[in-house]
Scaffold this motif. Structure first.
Motif: not given
Length: 119
Positions: A93-104
């Motif tokens: 899989x190619x990573x399109x977007x990345x999100x972190x949790x609230x603490x990062x």
């Protein structure tokens, strides 16, 4: 956390571009895909596939959300290989977007596409 162990029941490998030995002619370091993280516990959630036509050629894509514990250095230029099937299939899989949790620094949530050229 005991609940995380069941949630992260899949195994993934994270690949990225790594520098290799210098090219004998140019002296520049060679660059190629290499393994950055292996056997990473993850939660892989796949969605419905879709087909499209780009530049006159048909291609199929499958969306996936991949959740894993925070690791340093992950970015959208990397690929995720899912160790998914007992028959040895390993979708990349190619990573399109990345999100972190609230603490990062606890969890990374990746939105990925399978079926694109890996560059």
């Amino acid at each position: 956390m005991a609940t995380d162990a069941g949630r992260y029941r899949h195994q993934v490998t994270i690949r990225g571009i790594v520098e290799g030995a210098p090219d004998p002619l140019s002296g520049q370091p060679s660059k190629d895909w290499g393994v950055l993280y292996e056997n990473v516990p993850a939660e892989v959630l796949t969605g419905p596939g879709r087909e499209g036509v780009a530049a006159g050629a048909e291609r199929a894509e499958t969306d996936a959300r991949i959740n894993l514990r925070w690791l340093p250095g992950i970015d959208t230029e990397m690929r995720v290989i899912w160790e998914s099937e007992p028959n040895g299939q390993r979708p990349e899989f190619a990573i399109q977007t990345m999100e972190l949790d609230a603490t990062g620094m606890r969890e990374i949530r990746l939105r990925c596409v399978h079926g694109r050229e890996s560059g």
